[in-house]
Design a protein around this motif. Structure first.
Motif, PDB file in Angstrom:
ATOM      1  N   SER A  24       0.854  -1.185   0.000  1.00 52.67           N
ATOM      2  CA  SER A  24       0.000   0.000   0.000  1.00 52.67           C
ATOM      3  C   SER A  24       0.886   1.230   0.000  1.00 52.67           C
ATOM      4  N   LYS A  25       0.293   2.400  -0.140  1.00 46.89           N
ATOM      5  CA  LYS A  25       1.072   3.638  -0.123  1.00 46.89           C
ATOM      6  C   LYS A  25       1.790   3.828   1.203  1.00 46.89           C
ATOM      7  N   SER A  26       1.135   3.438   2.285  1.00 46.75           N
ATOM      8  CA  SER A  26       1.737   3.601   3.606  1.00 46.75           C
ATOM      9  C   SER A  26       2.705   2.473   3.957  1.00 46.75           C
ATOM     10  N   ALA A  27       2.567   1.339   3.289  1.00 42.34           N
ATOM     11  CA  ALA A  27       3.447   0.187   3.546  1.00 42.34           C
ATOM     12  C   ALA A  27       3.803  -0.480   2.223  1.00 42.34           C
ATOM     13  N   PRO A  28       4.650   0.152   1.421  1.00 41.21           N
ATOM     14  CA  PRO A  28       4.979  -0.379   0.088  1.00 41.21           C
ATOM     15  C   PRO A  28       5.954  -1.545   0.139  1.00 41.21           C
ATOM     16  N   LEU A  29       6.120  -2.179  -1.013  1.00 44.93           N
ATOM     17  CA  LEU A  29       7.195  -3.152  -1.185  1.00 44.93           C
ATOM     18  C   LEU A  29       8.457  -2.402  -1.581  1.00 44.93           C
ATOM     19  N   HIS A  30       9.583  -2.802  -1.010  1.00 39.70           N
ATOM     20  CA  HIS A  30      10.882  -2.231  -1.367  1.00 39.70           C
ATOM     21  C   HIS A  30      11.696  -3.285  -2.116  1.00 39.70           C
ATOM     22  N   PHE A  31      12.497  -2.855  -3.065  1.00 39.75           N
ATOM     23  CA  PHE A  31      13.273  -3.801  -3.872  1.00 39.75           C
ATOM     24  C   PHE A  31      14.693  -3.277  -4.077  1.00 39.75           C
ATOM     25  N   ALA A  96      16.771  -8.267  -2.703  1.00 46.40           N
ATOM     26  CA  ALA A  96      15.991  -8.351  -1.474  1.00 46.40           C
ATOM     27  C   ALA A  96      14.687  -7.603  -1.694  1.00 46.40           C
ATOM     28  N   LEU A  97      13.569  -8.312  -1.565  1.00 41.73           N
ATOM     29  CA  LEU A  97      12.241  -7.712  -1.645  1.00 41.73           C
ATOM     30  C   LEU A  97      11.698  -7.622  -0.223  1.00 41.73           C
ATOM     31  N   ILE A  98      11.425  -6.413   0.237  1.00 38.35           N
ATOM     32  CA  ILE A  98      10.987  -6.200   1.619  1.00 38.35           C
ATOM     33  C   ILE A  98       9.501  -5.865   1.642  1.00 38.35           C
ATOM     34  N   GLU A  99       8.745  -6.650   2.374  1.00 33.16           N
ATOM     35  CA  GLU A  99       7.326  -6.386   2.587  1.00 33.16           C
ATOM     36  C   GLU A  99       7.216  -5.594   3.882  1.00 33.16           C
ATOM     37  N   SER A 100       7.114  -4.285   3.771  1.00 35.18           N
ATOM     38  CA  SER A 100       7.165  -3.446   4.969  1.00 35.18           C
ATOM     39  C   SER A 100       5.956  -3.648   5.877  1.00 35.18           C
ATOM     40  N   ALA A 101       4.827  -4.098   5.324  1.00 31.46           N
ATOM     41  CA  ALA A 101       3.631  -4.318   6.140  1.00 31.46           C
ATOM     42  C   ALA A 101       3.838  -5.427   7.167  1.00 31.46           C
ATOM     43  N   SER A 102       4.624  -6.439   6.818  1.00 33.20           N
ATOM     44  CA  SER A 102       4.834  -7.584   7.703  1.00 33.20           C
ATOM     45  C   SER A 102       6.230  -7.641   8.303  1.00 33.20           C
ATOM     46  N   PRO A 202      16.861 -18.451  -9.787  1.00 41.66           N
ATOM     47  CA  PRO A 202      17.314 -17.988  -8.468  1.00 41.66           C
ATOM     48  C   PRO A 202      16.898 -18.925  -7.347  1.00 41.66           C
ATOM     49  N   GLU A 203      17.684 -18.938  -6.285  1.00 37.57           N
ATOM     50  CA  GLU A 203      17.282 -19.563  -5.031  1.00 37.57           C
ATOM     51  C   GLU A 203      16.641 -18.486  -4.167  1.00 37.57           C
ATOM     52  N   LEU A 204      15.604 -18.865  -3.425  1.00 36.43           N
ATOM     53  CA  LEU A 204      14.829 -17.910  -2.640  1.00 36.43           C
ATOM     54  C   LEU A 204      14.872 -18.278  -1.159  1.00 36.43           C
ATOM     55  N   GLU A 205      14.868 -17.252  -0.312  1.00 41.14           N
ATOM     56  CA  GLU A 205      14.888 -17.481   1.134  1.00 41.14           C
ATOM     57  C   GLU A 205      14.127 -16.364   1.839  1.00 41.14           C
ATOM     58  N   TRP A 206      13.099 -16.755   2.610  1.00 36.15           N
ATOM     59  CA  TRP A 206      12.342 -15.794   3.407  1.00 36.15           C
ATOM     60  C   TRP A 206      13.001 -15.593   4.764  1.00 36.15           C
ATOM     61  N   CYS A 207      12.846 -14.393   5.316  1.00 31.68           N
ATOM     62  CA  CYS A 207      13.325 -14.114   6.667  1.00 31.68           C
ATOM     63  C   CYS A 207      12.406 -13.069   7.293  1.00 31.68           C
ATOM     64  N   ASP A 208      12.017 -13.299   8.552  1.00 32.21           N
ATOM     65  CA  ASP A 208      11.249 -12.306   9.298  1.00 32.21           C
ATOM     66  C   ASP A 208      12.219 -11.344   9.961  1.00 32.21           C
ATOM     67  N   LEU A 209      12.143 -10.090   9.582  1.00 33.19           N
ATOM     68  CA  LEU A 209      13.043  -9.105  10.143  1.00 33.19           C
ATOM     69  C   LEU A 209      12.645  -8.749  11.572  1.00 33.19           C
ATOM     70  N   VAL A 272      20.600  -1.416   3.810  1.00 36.34           N
ATOM     71  CA  VAL A 272      19.196  -1.046   3.970  1.00 36.34           C
ATOM     72  C   VAL A 272      18.837  -1.134   5.450  1.00 36.34           C
ATOM     73  N   LYS A 273      18.285  -0.044   5.950  1.00 37.75           N
ATOM     74  CA  LYS A 273      17.805  -0.003   7.328  1.00 37.75           C
ATOM     75  C   LYS A 273      16.283   0.101   7.294  1.00 37.75           C
ATOM     76  N   PRO A 274      15.575  -1.044   7.253  1.00 33.63           N
ATOM     77  CA  PRO A 274      14.113  -0.997   7.154  1.00 33.63           C
ATOM     78  C   PRO A 274      13.511  -0.270   8.352  1.00 33.63           C
ATOM     79  N   SER A 275      12.500   0.559   8.074  1.00 38.27           N
ATOM     80  CA  SER A 275      11.848   1.295   9.161  1.00 38.27           C
ATOM     81  C   SER A 275      10.641   0.527   9.651  1.00 38.27           C
TER      82      SER A 275
END
Length: 275
Positions: A24-31, A96-102, A202-209, A272-275
């Motif tokens: 969303s606009k308030s919680a976008p995906l970062h790449f 790195a694709l960051i889902e800022s909402a989660s 590609p190989e893929l790996e999820w991580c909870d920040l 990258v310092k995710p907020s």
């Protein structure tokens, strides 16, 4: 320098047609991404520009993120081969694709560049978590896959070197580009499909920040001088954070430190310092 990079803090700000991601606009995906070119900069520059566009296209078609990343890499390579008229340059690609909402991050890797999470832990104040593994001849799983696909790894670690009179081979078991390694054309056909030994999947790996986690994306030149160890990276990132360094300043300091430690390769770094 033969490298390229991707830095898109607001990569996607809409949830339209997304299957397994929230945006969303308030919680976008970062790449973000680092592409370490070899044999010239052309392939790295092309893929650095094309990969985000193709990923958006795949996501907007309703594919899950894992399928979107895999198909995006494949489509970009095909387009590159068409565009480049058999240019033999190639590139790694780590993203790195960051889902800022989660607070989740999905690392994607082709080659030997890396994504690290620098986490607060331990006496040193840092713990480094690797989200990628290098794709080269020293990787037992990759070496086995290459052998099954009739690829060859020589004593210097080069894959498919000498397939033709001009083929110099590659040192990564996965890459984008490298037409001569995957599709040799000027010698006799030996009946083997070499495109199955060096692949662009590609190989893929999820991580909870966690709170205060910091991401570091870097090409192999960042790790070369320390024989692959990333411990110094974690310590330095936390030290500079305490001194209120920005992400940009931290990235520049890491690159310079790698060079000062003796790295003779290209050094590209994104912090990258995710907020």
């Amino acid at each position: 320098m033969e490298d390229a990079h991707i830095s898109m803090p607001s990569f996607l700000c809409s949830s339209s047609k997304l299957v397994d991601l929230a945006s969303s606009k308030s919680a976008p995906l970062h790449f973000f991404g680092v592409l370490d070119g070899h044999g010239g900069e052309a392939c790295a520059e092309y893929c650095g520009d094309a990969l985000p566009k193709q990923l958006k296209k795949s996501l907007s078609s309703g594919l899950p993120i894992s399928a979107s990343l895999v198909t995006a890499h494949a489509a970009v390579e095909v387009d590159w081969f068409r565009e480049a008229d058999r240019d033999d340059s190639g590139t790694t690609a780590v993203t790195a694709l960051i889902e800022s909402a989660s607070g989740r991050v999905l690392a994607s890797n082709v080659g030997d560049s890396r994504v690290l999470v620098v986490r607060r832990s331990g006496k040193s104040g840092s713990k480094v978590v690797a989200l990628t593994r290098d794709h080269d001849g020293n990787n037992k799983q990759e070496a086995k896959r290459i052998k099954v696909a009739h690829g060859e790894i020589d004593q210097d670690g080069y894959i498919n070197r000498g397939l033709t009179s001009t083929c110099v081979g590659v040192q990564t078991a996965r890459s984008l580009g490298d037409f001569d390694v995957k599709y040799p054309i000027d010698d006799e056909d030996d009946g083997h499909f070499h495109s199955a030994s060096v692949i662009c999947t590609p190989e893929l790996e999820w991580c909870d920040l966690e709170d205060d986690d910091i991401l570091v994306l870097g090409c192999d030149g960042l790790f070369e001088a320390s024989e692959g160890s990333a411990v110094w990276i974690g310590k330095m990132v936390r030290k500079l954070e305490a001194q209120e360094y920005t992400a940009q300043d931290t990235a520049e300091a890491l690159a310079q430190e790698a060079i000062d430690m003796g790295s003779g390769d290209n050094v590209s770094v994104i912090v990258v310092k995710p907020s």
